[in-house]
Design a protein around this motif. Sequence first.
Motif, PDB file in Angstrom:
ATOM      1  N   SER A  87      -7.116  -2.406   1.012  1.00 11.48           N
ATOM      2  CA  SER A  87      -6.629  -3.198  -0.119  1.00 11.48           C
ATOM      3  C   SER A  87      -5.152  -3.499   0.099  1.00 11.48           C
ATOM      4  O   SER A  87      -4.326  -2.584   0.125  1.00 11.48           O
ATOM      5  N   ASP A  88      -4.823  -4.768   0.266  1.00 10.50           N
ATOM      6  CA  ASP A  88      -3.427  -5.158   0.487  1.00 10.50           C
ATOM      7  C   ASP A  88      -2.718  -5.240  -0.862  1.00 10.50           C
ATOM      8  O   ASP A  88      -2.482  -6.302  -1.415  1.00 10.50           O
ATOM      9  N   SER A  89      -2.406  -4.060  -1.392  1.00 16.51           N
ATOM     10  CA  SER A  89      -1.784  -3.917  -2.708  1.00 16.51           C
ATOM     11  C   SER A  89      -0.850  -2.719  -2.655  1.00 16.51           C
ATOM     12  O   SER A  89      -0.832  -1.978  -1.663  1.00 16.51           O
ATOM     13  N   TYR A  90      -0.054  -2.524  -3.720  1.00 16.33           N
ATOM     14  CA  TYR A  90       0.799  -1.334  -3.763  1.00 16.33           C
ATOM     15  C   TYR A  90      -0.007  -0.073  -3.448  1.00 16.33           C
ATOM     16  O   TYR A  90       0.391   0.755  -2.623  1.00 16.33           O
ATOM     17  N   GLU A  91      -1.138   0.082  -4.149  1.00 14.07           N
ATOM     18  CA  GLU A  91      -1.942   1.295  -3.980  1.00 14.07           C
ATOM     19  C   GLU A  91      -2.583   1.362  -2.602  1.00 14.07           C
ATOM     20  O   GLU A  91      -2.631   2.414  -1.969  1.00 14.07           O
ATOM     21  N   GLY A  92      -3.076   0.230  -2.129  1.00 13.46           N
ATOM     22  CA  GLY A  92      -3.782   0.221  -0.855  1.00 13.46           C
ATOM     23  C   GLY A  92      -2.888   0.425   0.352  1.00 13.46           C
ATOM     24  O   GLY A  92      -3.342   0.906   1.390  1.00 13.46           O
ATOM     25  N   ARG A  93      -1.632   0.043   0.229  1.00  9.01           N
ATOM     26  CA  ARG A  93      -0.704   0.199   1.352  1.00  9.01           C
ATOM     27  C   ARG A  93      -0.022   1.566   1.365  1.00  9.01           C
ATOM     28  O   ARG A  93       0.736   1.887   2.276  1.00  9.01           O
ATOM     29  N   LEU A  94      -0.290   2.384   0.363  1.00  8.44           N
ATOM     30  CA  LEU A  94       0.452   3.629   0.168  1.00  8.44           C
ATOM     31  C   LEU A  94       0.071   4.703   1.185  1.00  8.44           C
ATOM     32  O   LEU A  94      -1.100   4.943   1.465  1.00  8.44           O
ATOM     33  N   LEU A  95       1.096   5.343   1.723  1.00 11.36           N
ATOM     34  CA  LEU A  95       0.930   6.507   2.593  1.00 11.36           C
ATOM     35  C   LEU A  95       1.630   7.700   1.961  1.00 11.36           C
ATOM     36  O   LEU A  95       2.724   7.570   1.407  1.00 11.36           O
ATOM     37  N   ASN A  96       1.012   8.858   2.038  1.00 15.89           N
ATOM     38  CA  ASN A  96       1.616  10.113   1.600  1.00 15.89           C
ATOM     39  C   ASN A  96       1.498  11.086   2.765  1.00 15.89           C
ATOM     40  O   ASN A  96       0.479  11.762   2.921  1.00 15.89           O
ATOM     41  N   PRO A  97       2.513  11.111   3.654  1.00 10.11           N
ATOM     42  CA  PRO A  97       2.404  11.948   4.857  1.00 10.11           C
ATOM     43  C   PRO A  97       2.062  13.405   4.569  1.00 10.11           C
ATOM     44  O   PRO A  97       1.295  14.029   5.310  1.00 10.11           O
ATOM     45  N   GLY A  98       2.608  13.958   3.496  1.00 11.70           N
ATOM     46  CA  GLY A  98       2.336  15.355   3.171  1.00 11.70           C
ATOM     47  C   GLY A  98       0.871  15.615   2.887  1.00 11.70           C
ATOM     48  O   GLY A  98       0.298  16.621   3.338  1.00 11.70           O
ATOM     49  N   HIS A  99       0.237  14.726   2.114  1.00  9.90           N
ATOM     50  CA  HIS A  99      -1.188  14.859   1.839  1.00  9.90           C
ATOM     51  C   HIS A  99      -1.990  14.843   3.130  1.00  9.90           C
ATOM     52  O   HIS A  99      -2.902  15.647   3.330  1.00  9.90           O
ATOM     53  N   PHE A 157       9.432  11.999   4.577  1.00  9.71           N
ATOM     54  CA  PHE A 157       9.420  11.132   3.400  1.00  9.71           C
ATOM     55  C   PHE A 157       8.232  11.479   2.500  1.00  9.71           C
ATOM     56  O   PHE A 157       7.158  11.853   2.971  1.00  9.71           O
ATOM     57  N   TYR A 158       8.428  11.284   1.195  1.00  7.61           N
ATOM     58  CA  TYR A 158       7.356  11.557   0.225  1.00  7.61           C
ATOM     59  C   TYR A 158       6.301  10.448   0.264  1.00  7.61           C
ATOM     60  O   TYR A 158       5.105  10.711   0.372  1.00  7.61           O
ATOM     61  N   PHE A 159       6.733   9.199   0.153  1.00 10.33           N
ATOM     62  CA  PHE A 159       5.815   8.061   0.189  1.00 10.33           C
ATOM     63  C   PHE A 159       6.347   6.995   1.132  1.00 10.33           C
ATOM     64  O   PHE A 159       7.555   6.831   1.283  1.00 10.33           O
ATOM     65  N   LEU A 160       5.423   6.245   1.726  1.00 12.44           N
ATOM     66  CA  LEU A 160       5.764   5.098   2.554  1.00 12.44           C
ATOM     67  C   LEU A 160       4.739   3.994   2.327  1.00 12.44           C
ATOM     68  O   LEU A 160       3.633   4.245   1.839  1.00 12.44           O
ATOM     69  N   ASP A 161       5.104   2.776   2.682  1.00 12.46           N
ATOM     70  CA  ASP A 161       4.201   1.633   2.632  1.00 12.46           C
ATOM     71  C   ASP A 161       3.812   1.284   4.063  1.00 12.46           C
ATOM     72  O   ASP A 161       4.678   1.166   4.941  1.00 12.46           O
TER      73      ASP A 161
END
Length: 399
Positions: free
Chosen positions: A224-236, A280-284
């Motif tokens: 999904s090419d959206s805020y949510e779909g592009r989201l990465l959480n390296p820690g998770h 980093f906490y979050f990345l796109d």
Amino acid sequence: MKQYTALYKKELLENVIPFWLKHSKDEADGGFFTSLDQFGNVFDTDKMMWLQGREVWMFSMLYNKVEKRKEWLDMAQHGADFMIKNGRDENGNWYFSLNKQGKPLTQPYNIFSDCFAAMGFGALYTASGNETYAEIARTTFHNILKRRNNPKNKYNKAFPGTRDLKNFALPMILCNLALELEHLLEEKAVNDLIAEALHEVMDVFYQEEKGVILENVFADGSFSDSYEGRLLNPGHSIEAMWFTMDLGLRLNDNALIEKSVKIALQMLEYGWDKQYGGIFYFLDIKGYPTQQLEWDQKLWWVHVEALVCMAKGYLLTGNDDCLQWFEKLHNYTWEHFKDEQYGEWFGYLNRRGEVLLSLKGGKWKGCFHVPRGLYQVWKMLEDGPEAMLVKKNKIVSQL
């Protein structure tokens, strides 16, 4: 790596656990305080169910695996009594938060309250032999399975049909929960859950061509090419990979262990802040700005889970990249998160690695990631690579 063994053991048993024993217990109304300032003073009395369950699990686990100290079992049962009395709605779903006295504040919209309740009561059953705890764990587990396709149930605020997404966090945690509750469940249920969770984590959310794990995908698994779909959480992603390494041990699947190490190393390289250090906490995934304004913060749990993952990866595979990353993470984490003066660890740093919030616990940080991580690293290093490799060639339920 043996030189780290005594350090991690001492930090767990002489610093972190005593901090929570001293400051967390609510003697008046039951349960645990988790909103603790730098010195251990309670600054808010609300009780989040997922943190209550995590603390019950923590003290039960220590009693089961380290030493049968009465104070640890008493602490776990103290939290469990409060949860049993106050924590569920009429359908057995666990509320997200309660006030000090145990009155509900937030509806049971968050399935992770249920996940950690099941985990906590499963461990407490092992510690106590009390069948009531086993039944609560089993019932909660089956409720989780019923809700897993719509975790927030009627509290889901998304409009159906326009952008139906599924999130990585639940299949990730189920990889761990399957092993935590294996002693209470039928073999087929455990095996089915493991297969389903592994498929989701390794085949759906992991994007092999990009070398990353997405936090959200469409219900059919597509991007999904959206805020949510592009989201990465390296820690998770990194935490999930030590869960899948444990499943590799359980399944006697060396290929799964190797793949988990490969993905973890990719996510570490992707998520590491090359300018200031830390993850980093979050990345796109496309490099766009994220919705999360806290994207560049450095969080305690991310780094602790990465330490566990790299120690486990090195001991299971002998991959020198894991060893190098472990030492790099150790130096950063112990230098920036440990509070040398007042005990326990800070949770939130800014991008430069400076303490952003001096609290030791709150709505999201409790008695869980730091002590679990310290325990995991200590015990793995104490066992040594030889013992880990023996385990690698046996079918085991968990480390």
